[in-house]
Each structure stands twice: as C-alpha cells, then as structure tokens.
Motif scaffolding. Structure first.
Motif, mmCIF file in Angstrom:
data_model
loop_
_atom_site.group_PDB
_atom_site.id
_atom_site.type_symbol
_atom_site.label_atom_id
_atom_site.label_comp_id
_atom_site.label_asym_id
_atom_site.label_seq_id
_atom_site.Cartn_x
_atom_site.Cartn_y
_atom_site.Cartn_z
ATOM 1 N N LYS A 214 0.836 -1.198 0.000
ATOM 2 C CA LYS A 214 0.000 0.000 0.000
ATOM 3 C C LYS A 214 0.876 1.255 0.000
ATOM 4 C CE LYS A 214 -3.394 -0.366 2.848
ATOM 5 N NZ LYS A 214 -4.547 -0.666 1.981
ATOM 6 N N GLY A 215 1.917 1.251 0.820
ATOM 7 C CA GLY A 215 2.796 2.414 0.899
ATOM 8 C C GLY A 215 3.504 2.694 -0.410
ATOM 9 N N ALA A 216 3.932 1.656 -1.111
ATOM 10 C CA ALA A 216 4.612 1.842 -2.391
ATOM 11 C C ALA A 216 3.671 2.452 -3.419
ATOM 12 C CB ALA A 216 5.157 0.507 -2.896
ATOM 13 N N ALA A 217 2.436 1.967 -3.463
ATOM 14 C CA ALA A 217 1.464 2.510 -4.421
ATOM 15 C C ALA A 217 1.125 3.966 -4.100
ATOM 16 C CB ALA A 217 0.204 1.654 -4.426
ATOM 17 N N LYS A 218 1.007 4.288 -2.815
ATOM 18 C CA LYS A 218 0.715 5.671 -2.433
ATOM 19 C C LYS A 218 1.903 6.585 -2.740
ATOM 20 C CE LYS A 218 -1.717 6.586 1.278
ATOM 21 N NZ LYS A 218 -3.027 7.002 0.744
ATOM 22 N N ALA A 219 3.115 6.093 -2.522
ATOM 23 C CA ALA A 219 4.305 6.890 -2.844
ATOM 24 C C ALA A 219 4.369 7.161 -4.343
ATOM 25 C CB ALA A 219 5.561 6.175 -2.376
ATOM 26 N N GLY A 246 11.506 12.115 10.130
ATOM 27 C CA GLY A 246 12.529 11.584 11.031
ATOM 28 C C GLY A 246 12.061 10.436 11.883
ATOM 29 N N GLY A 247 10.744 10.178 11.891
ATOM 30 C CA GLY A 247 10.194 9.089 12.691
ATOM 31 C C GLY A 247 9.905 7.867 11.839
ATOM 32 N N THR A 248 9.121 6.959 12.407
ATOM 33 C CA THR A 248 8.701 5.752 11.696
ATOM 34 C C THR A 248 7.274 5.939 11.218
ATOM 35 O OG1 THR A 248 10.133 4.376 13.079
ATOM 36 C CG2 THR A 248 8.421 3.250 11.827
ATOM 37 N N SER A 249 7.038 5.765 9.938
ATOM 38 C CA SER A 249 5.706 5.987 9.384
ATOM 39 C C SER A 249 4.798 4.805 9.698
ATOM 40 C CB SER A 249 5.789 6.179 7.867
ATOM 41 O OG SER A 249 5.927 4.923 7.214
ATOM 42 N N GLN A 250 3.518 4.966 9.393
ATOM 43 C CA GLN A 250 2.558 3.894 9.662
ATOM 44 C C GLN A 250 2.854 2.631 8.864
ATOM 45 O OE1 GLN A 250 -1.457 4.391 8.033
ATOM 46 N NE2 GLN A 250 -0.745 6.199 6.910
ATOM 47 N N TYR A 251 3.634 2.748 7.795
ATOM 48 C CA TYR A 251 3.996 1.577 6.994
ATOM 49 C C TYR A 251 5.353 1.004 7.390
ATOM 50 C CZ TYR A 251 0.162 3.450 4.252
ATOM 51 O OH TYR A 251 -1.071 3.924 3.853
ATOM 52 N N GLY A 252 5.944 1.558 8.443
ATOM 53 C CA GLY A 252 7.225 1.063 8.926
ATOM 54 C C GLY A 252 8.431 1.687 8.271
ATOM 55 N N TYR A 253 8.237 2.717 7.447
ATOM 56 C CA TYR A 253 9.365 3.372 6.789
ATOM 57 C C TYR A 253 10.088 4.296 7.766
ATOM 58 C CZ TYR A 253 6.699 1.973 2.648
ATOM 59 O OH TYR A 253 5.995 1.266 1.695
ATOM 60 N N GLN A 254 11.399 4.260 7.705
ATOM 61 C CA GLN A 254 12.231 5.119 8.549
ATOM 62 C C GLN A 254 13.570 5.327 7.865
ATOM 63 O OE1 GLN A 254 13.415 3.494 12.380
ATOM 64 N NE2 GLN A 254 13.378 5.529 13.314
ATOM 65 N N LEU A 255 14.078 6.545 7.909
ATOM 66 C CA LEU A 255 15.402 6.803 7.353
ATOM 67 C C LEU A 255 16.447 5.965 8.080
ATOM 68 C CD1 LEU A 255 15.383 10.710 7.073
ATOM 69 C CD2 LEU A 255 15.047 9.073 5.212
#
Length: 503
Positions: A214-219, A246-255
């Motif tokens: 879902k996150g990839a499609a939204k990006a 700078g935090g962790t997104s709802q899809y688990g993405y984080q720098l």
C-alpha cells in the motif's frame, strides 16, 4: 511484416520463457517453457506465474546494458555517458550529448515497458474468471494495475506521446493504435493507482519483500500527482507515506541512521526502501541471455566501475574488480558534493588515489577520475557461482526510497511552511547537517546531493523547467530534448508520429 515493439507478446500465444526474473528469489515460481494463451489462466498457480511476468519488467531499472539508472544519469549534469569510447553504446552516448534520434534511441526503453503493460493487460482481463480466493484475486489485480501504472509513468516521462493500451491487442488492431493525449495517460495512471491502494497489503512477510505494498502505491501516486501538477494531492499522498519527518511511518518506513548503509548489497529491503528491484548473484546469468529479461544480476555495478583497476601491494585503496567506466561523474557534481557528508558514499575519487600512487586504472571516454560509489562493484560481491561474473552482481536498486518521498513532499508543499522545513531538516539531520531555511532552491540542491547517481536528476531538471539552463553546454535544446524521440522501428506501418523537432 515490420517489427513493431508495442505489439510484442500480444498474439494468441505468448511464450513465458522470460518469466525468470530479477525477483525470482522472492517470487518463487519459474514456469519456463510454458505458454500463455486464451486458456492459460485456469487456476491460481497460472495467475501467479502471470503476475511474476508483469513484475519481471521492474528489472529495467538496473538490469541489462539499457537500464534506466545509467541511461538517465548520462543525460544529466551530474554524469556523462563515459564507457570505452564515443561509439560505446550509441544510445547512451547520443542521449548524453543530445544528438539522439529515432535511430539511435535504444528501442527497449519503449518496448520493454510495453511488454510489461501487455502482460498486465492480459492478467487483468483474465483474473475475473480464475477460480481462486477472492481477496487474493483482488491483490493480484492491484499489483498488476500498480505495475501498469509504473510502466506508463516511465513511458510518459520519457516519450510523452505514447499509445494508451488497456486491453490485449489483436492482429486486427495492433497497427492502428494512436498516441494518447499525455493528460489521458496521467489520468489512467492515477486511476489504476487509486483503484489498487486499498487492495494491497500494508506490510509483507520476508518471503514476499519484492512485492508491492500500500505504501509503495501511495508513494508512486504522490510522485505521479506531482509530475501532473496536482501538488495538493501529491502532498497528501506523500504525507501519508512519510509520517512524522525523522520518525517511523505507519507503513514502517524510517530513514536509515547511516547513509552509507543504503549502498551495502546485503542490506536489502531496509526500512528506507519503498519500492526496490531485487537482484541476485545466484542466477548464473551469462552473455547469451544478458538483456533478454532472464538475466538476474545488477548491470549498473559493472557499468560504473573503473576500467583496468589495480592497486600496488600494501595500498590502502579499496579492493575492486574492474568495470566499464560508464556514468563518470562531472566536475560540477564533484564540486557540489565536496565537503558534504555523503561525498564518499556517492563519489569514488580514483583521481586522488592515482595521484597518491595508491591505485591505477585505464582512463575511459570522457574520464574525470570520479566514479559512482553508490553502485561501485566490490571484490567481495563477485559471484563464485556459474555464469559470467560481471553479469551476476547482487546489489538491489531503489525505485523509490524514503528520503526521495520526503523531498518530493516538501516540493509539493511549494518549499514553504513548517512541514516542508521538517522534511528537509530530517534528510539533512540523517547525515549530520544543520538545518537551512526551506525553499525550492534548497530542496533542489538537497535532491541533487541526496539522490545523485540514482537516475532522478534528468527528470527533476525537466520537471522544474531547469533542464535548458543546466544542460545547454551539452547540446540540450528547449522544446525538444525534454523527451526522447520515438524509436524509428515503432513508426513503421503504424499511426504513430515522431515527437516534435526530431527527424
């Protein structure tokens, strides 16, 4: 009959020997020799095989000589084509010096994407009748539509005036496909993504990490909206992906905390990766299949490595295999990156090492002595398996990563406001840089430094309207070179017309 690539694999029988893909490690099915026909999609296993075939075109990002990363780098102000000489890959050379024509542009940048679209169209049309779990069917449909959207996005950015084909072609209509208005192509891309997002999983098990979320499609939708001039919609989609800067997104993405970790081949599918192309060193790829879609290695690695690399005994220089010296870095990018914490992960300064007697190499075409460190081949990554070693590098590549979407969102916000400032700050803070006031100029500069060598710069310059000024010395002509010429073979016996100002 002329060979018109948009009709590749659209007749009644479509051989799927090319299903063996760069994603095979994570999509575990290789139905070599099977044939896709009107009767093929009779069960879930066959539908899955068809889905893998759609995914296979993702390898265009970094597989084969004609890959997106090295091609798009070559036409930017950050790189020149390089290689062994002025005729070493006439397609990449002619884009780099803006002499491209319908006969020099590599036709695969058109045909490979339409091959993926054709496969997606067939799967989308057959799925409703496949006896399988309903929710799984929805997911397959969403993946196929998202991939179709990505392939059309690449096509419309490269060629602008492309046919919009949403069904399997037949011998009766394959030669009569007109070019669509680019706005209609963008509308279809957006419609496909909007129809798909809710049917894609938010997270994936380890066995499926190369598949869409879902996150990839939204990006991707956020990026498409930005290119389509719909900034408010872009910002909304990208904010959902990015979460708190700078935090962790709802899809688990984080720098990642260390920028250099992005370029460690073993660090696949890390927290910053949103859409990634998987490669493997265990595919045993060889020259006979290279570029056919069946080779599974990363070709960017060998392309950007220095030619004839060597180092004397006792040298502190890195242990590297030799490469082909494409995408050498310009003095301009070197100057921009000099002093930036990302310099050593981005630029391999072999010129300095040679002057110090620590290493040597054979200067290639347009040599500067500066090489692309992000994809530099390492001796430790040379395969010991069968096949040709130079074709079996395992480093994955990013189509979209989180720092990219942070800066895209900041751009969509117009480069102003507290949210845009926080997004810019987060990208800089990750590499230890202090905040600077947010502005479009600051965002442009940060994108150049953060994403150097990843194939984004040319598209960025065109989107911003900066290409003519930045690339004038390379021969760029405004109103012409923002897009590629349509390959000559595609114009034969069809309704297609060449893009403006190309012969």
């Amino acid at each position: 009959m002329k060979n018109v690539k948009i009709k590749f694999l659209v007749l009644a029988g479509i051989v799927v020997s090319t299903i063996v893909s760069c994603n095979k490690d994570y999509l575990e099915l290789t139905p070599e020799g099977q044939v896709l026909s009107a009767n093929y999609y009779s069960n879930q296993e066959e539908a899955y095989a068809g889905l893998i075939a759609v995914y296979d075109i993702l390898r265009k990002n970094s597989g084969g000589f004609e890959n997106m990363i090295t091609m798009m780098n070559a036409g930017s102000d950050d790189h020149v084509a390089g290689g062994g000489g002025a005729t070493d890959g006439i397609g990449i050379q002619s884009f780099s010096n803006y002499t491209q024509s319908g006969t020099t542009i590599p036709a695969s940048f058109w045909s490979d994407h339409y091959q993926g679209i054709t496969r997606a169209n067939i799967l989308i049309s057959r799925l409703p009748d496949v006896p399988m779990d309903g929710n799984l069917k929805l997911r397959y449909m969403a993946e196929a539509k998202t991939l179709r959207a990505l392939y059309y996005f690449n096509l419309v950015r490269m060629f602008k005036n492309v046919p919009l084909i949403l069904e399997q072609l037949t011998p009766g209509n394959m030669y009569s496909q007109p070019q669509a208005n680019p706005s209609d192509v963008y509308a279809q891309i957006e419609a496909d993504l909007l129809a798909s997002i809710n049917d894609l999983p938010a997270t994936l098990p380890n066995s499926e990490l190369a598949r869409l979320t879902k996150g990839a499609a939204k990006a991707l939708l956020g990026k498409v909206y930005l290119y389509d001039g719909k900034n408010a919609l872009a910002a909304a989609q990208l904010a959902d992906v990015n979460g708190t800067p700078g935090g962790t997104s709802q899809y688990g993405y984080q720098l990642l905390s260390n920028f250099s970790d992005l370029w460690v081949p073993a660090n696949k599918f890390n927290s910053e990766s949103i859409l990634e192309v998987a490669h493997t060193s265990a595919g045993n790829s060889y020259w006979g299949i290279w570029g056919s879609g069946r080779d599974e290695g990363n070709t960017v690695n060998v392309m950007v490595g220095p030619r004839g690399y060597s180092r004397p005994t006792g040298s502190s220089a890195p242990d590297l295999p030799s490469g082909w010296s494409f995408n050498v870095i310009t003095q301009d990018l070197y100057n921009v990156m000099n002093g930036d914490p990302r310099f050593s992960s981005t630029i391999f300064d072999l010129r300095a090492l040679k002057l110090a007697g620590q290493a040597d190499y054979i200067a290639g075409y347009e040599d500067t002595g500066y090489f692309l460190a992000k994809f530099l081949p390492k001796q430790s990554d040379v395969t010991t398996g069968q096949g040709d070693a130079v074709l079996n590098y395992k480093q994955d590549t990013y189509v979209i990563r989180l720092a990219d979407t942070y800066l895209l969102e900041a751009e969509a916000l117009g480069g102003t406001g507290s949210r845009a400032q926080a997004l810019l700050d987060a990208v800089r803070a990750r590499v230890g840089l202090a905040p600077v006031p947010v502005s479009m100029d600051a965002i442009k500069l940060e994108r150049r430094k953060e994403l150097a060598g990843e194939g984004h710069r040319f598209f960025d310059l065109v989107r911003w309207g900066d290409a003519a000024s930045k690339l004038a010395s390379r021969g760029f002509v405004s109103g012409k070179h923002e897009i590629f010429p349509i390959p000559y073979t595609e114009l034969q016996n069809t309704l297609l017309v060449q893009n403006p100002n190309y012969n």
